[in-house]
Design a protein around this motif. Sequence first.
Motif, PDB file in Angstrom:
ATOM      1  N   ASP A  35       0.830  -1.195   0.000  1.00 28.05           N
ATOM      2  CA  ASP A  35       0.000   0.000   0.000  1.00 28.05           C
ATOM      3  C   ASP A  35       0.871   1.254   0.000  1.00 28.05           C
ATOM      4  O   ASP A  35       0.558   2.246  -0.680  1.00 28.05           O
ATOM      5  N   GLU A  36       1.961   1.229   0.765  1.00 29.40           N
ATOM      6  CA  GLU A  36       2.841   2.392   0.851  1.00 29.40           C
ATOM      7  C   GLU A  36       3.439   2.729  -0.511  1.00 29.40           C
ATOM      8  O   GLU A  36       3.527   3.907  -0.894  1.00 29.40           O
ATOM      9  N   PHE A  37       3.823   1.701  -1.256  1.00 26.91           N
ATOM     10  CA  PHE A  37       4.375   1.932  -2.598  1.00 26.91           C
ATOM     11  C   PHE A  37       3.325   2.579  -3.498  1.00 26.91           C
ATOM     12  O   PHE A  37       3.625   3.525  -4.236  1.00 26.91           O
ATOM     13  N   LEU A  38       2.102   2.070  -3.450  1.00 28.87           N
ATOM     14  CA  LEU A  38       1.052   2.588  -4.324  1.00 28.87           C
ATOM     15  C   LEU A  38       0.695   4.029  -3.984  1.00 28.87           C
ATOM     16  O   LEU A  38       0.424   4.834  -4.886  1.00 28.87           O
ATOM     17  N   VAL A  39       0.705   4.375  -2.712  1.00 29.60           N
ATOM     18  CA  VAL A  39       0.439   5.757  -2.311  1.00 29.60           C
ATOM     19  C   VAL A  39       1.525   6.672  -2.867  1.00 29.60           C
ATOM     20  O   VAL A  39       1.232   7.742  -3.427  1.00 29.60           O
ATOM     21  N   ARG A  40       2.781   6.263  -2.735  1.00 34.07           N
ATOM     22  CA  ARG A  40       3.890   7.073  -3.262  1.00 34.07           C
ATOM     23  C   ARG A  40       3.817   7.159  -4.781  1.00 34.07           C
ATOM     24  O   ARG A  40       4.076   8.223  -5.366  1.00 34.07           O
ATOM     25  N   TYR A  41       3.452   6.056  -5.417  1.00 36.57           N
ATOM     26  CA  TYR A  41       3.363   6.043  -6.875  1.00 36.57           C
ATOM     27  C   TYR A  41       2.305   7.028  -7.364  1.00 36.57           C
ATOM     28  O   TYR A  41       2.544   7.791  -8.303  1.00 36.57           O
ATOM     29  N   ALA A  42       1.141   7.011  -6.746  1.00 38.18           N
ATOM     30  CA  ALA A  42       0.051   7.903  -7.154  1.00 38.18           C
ATOM     31  C   ALA A  42       0.448   9.362  -7.026  1.00 38.18           C
ATOM     32  O   ALA A  42       0.027  10.208  -7.820  1.00 38.18           O
ATOM     33  N   GLU A  43       1.288   9.678  -6.036  1.00 32.98           N
ATOM     34  CA  GLU A  43       1.724  11.057  -5.828  1.00 32.98           C
ATOM     35  C   GLU A  43       2.563  11.568  -6.989  1.00 32.98           C
ATOM     36  O   GLU A  43       2.640  12.780  -7.228  1.00 32.98           O
ATOM     37  N   LYS A  44       3.184  10.650  -7.735  1.00 33.97           N
ATOM     38  CA  LYS A  44       4.124  11.048  -8.794  1.00 33.97           C
ATOM     39  C   LYS A  44       3.524  10.941 -10.189  1.00 33.97           C
ATOM     40  O   LYS A  44       4.251  11.043 -11.179  1.00 33.97           O
ATOM     41  N   CYS A  45       2.233  10.731 -10.287  1.00 36.96           N
ATOM     42  CA  CYS A  45       1.611  10.411 -11.579  1.00 36.96           C
ATOM     43  C   CYS A  45       0.925  11.586 -12.271  1.00 36.96           C
ATOM     44  O   CYS A  45       0.202  11.377 -13.239  1.00 36.96           O
ATOM     45  N   PHE A  46       1.157  12.796 -11.808  1.00 35.85           N
ATOM     46  CA  PHE A  46       0.475  13.931 -12.424  1.00 35.85           C
ATOM     47  C   PHE A  46       1.465  15.029 -12.792  1.00 35.85           C
ATOM     48  O   PHE A  46       1.198  16.212 -12.626  1.00 35.85           O
ATOM     49  N   GLY A  47       2.612  14.612 -13.325  1.00 34.45           N
ATOM     50  CA  GLY A  47       3.622  15.560 -13.756  1.00 34.45           C
ATOM     51  C   GLY A  47       3.399  16.012 -15.195  1.00 34.45           C
ATOM     52  O   GLY A  47       2.427  15.634 -15.858  1.00 34.45           O
ATOM     53  N   LYS A  48       4.332  16.807 -15.715  1.00 33.08           N
ATOM     54  CA  LYS A  48       4.198  17.346 -17.066  1.00 33.08           C
ATOM     55  C   LYS A  48       4.252  16.270 -18.132  1.00 33.08           C
ATOM     56  O   LYS A  48       3.727  16.450 -19.227  1.00 33.08           O
ATOM     57  N   GLY A  49       4.920  15.167 -17.837  1.00 39.99           N
ATOM     58  CA  GLY A  49       5.025  14.103 -18.827  1.00 39.99           C
ATOM     59  C   GLY A  49       3.998  13.011 -18.658  1.00 39.99           C
ATOM     60  O   GLY A  49       4.160  11.921 -19.204  1.00 39.99           O
ATOM     61  N   ASP A  50       2.934  13.287 -17.910  1.00 36.44           N
ATOM     62  CA  ASP A  50       1.954  12.248 -17.589  1.00 36.44           C
ATOM     63  C   ASP A  50       0.564  12.607 -18.095  1.00 36.44           C
ATOM     64  O   ASP A  50       0.100  13.729 -17.942  1.00 36.44           O
ATOM     65  N   LEU A  51      -0.088  11.620 -18.667  1.00 36.95           N
ATOM     66  CA  LEU A  51      -1.507  11.704 -18.986  1.00 36.95           C
ATOM     67  C   LEU A  51      -2.172  10.488 -18.365  1.00 36.95           C
ATOM     68  O   LEU A  51      -1.773   9.352 -18.638  1.00 36.95           O
ATOM     69  N   ILE A  52      -3.166  10.724 -17.524  1.00 35.44           N
ATOM     70  CA  ILE A  52      -3.870   9.643 -16.843  1.00 35.44           C
ATOM     71  C   ILE A  52      -5.348   9.729 -17.217  1.00 35.44           C
ATOM     72  O   ILE A  52      -5.936  10.818 -17.221  1.00 35.44           O
TER      73      ILE A  52
END
Length: 204
Positions: free
Chosen positions: A44-61
């Motif tokens: 769970d800790e990994f997934l929380v950290r991962y989600a925090e990094k998924c909305f940068g300039k190079g990301d489309l979700i």
Amino acid sequence: MNQANLSSVEVRRLWQPDKEAFRDHLLSLDTRSRHMRFGGGMSDEFLVRYAEKCFGKGDLIYGAFIDGELVGAAELRSNQAIWSDQAPFGRHIHAEAAFSVNQAYRRRGIGEKLFKRILRAATNHGVETIEIVCLPDNIGMQNLAKKFHTQFAFEANSLTGRLTARRPTALSLFREVSSDALDFGAALFDAHWRTAADTQEKGA
């Protein structure tokens, strides 16, 4: 849910206000789903950290919603692309795509809807080549990608599939900008609704 209910699936771009919904979606994935998505049984800790990094300039979700619940997500991520700029044609940009769908909603066509949206986004944001990395036993992902003419090759204990996005048109770019504006409004509304619901639940 049966095939007839797919018309109720809303696929839209996720924005910063959707971060909590995206995080909760990842946390809702069962052990096997986490393994298939990330190549391991992520905590769970990994997934929380991962989600925090998924909305940068190079990301489309992008997310698939049913009755307001985020049940599937598709990511298009690149270190090269700057999505806020005009499509950078001729830069040979490569991006990696990844998909996750809650177990209860698999084999319903949601992955295909998300895949089509990723292809459209790649076309309109200057991405030339899309890569999909998955485990050899992730047959579902391979079958989905092959519907869109993805060729897989074995690389370092995983399968890497590549496909080339089409070039955009004036109409496709206009539709992308319009969709982004509507999706951003929906993200703000959904975030406000979640906050109000949480406040009401805590006050109950």
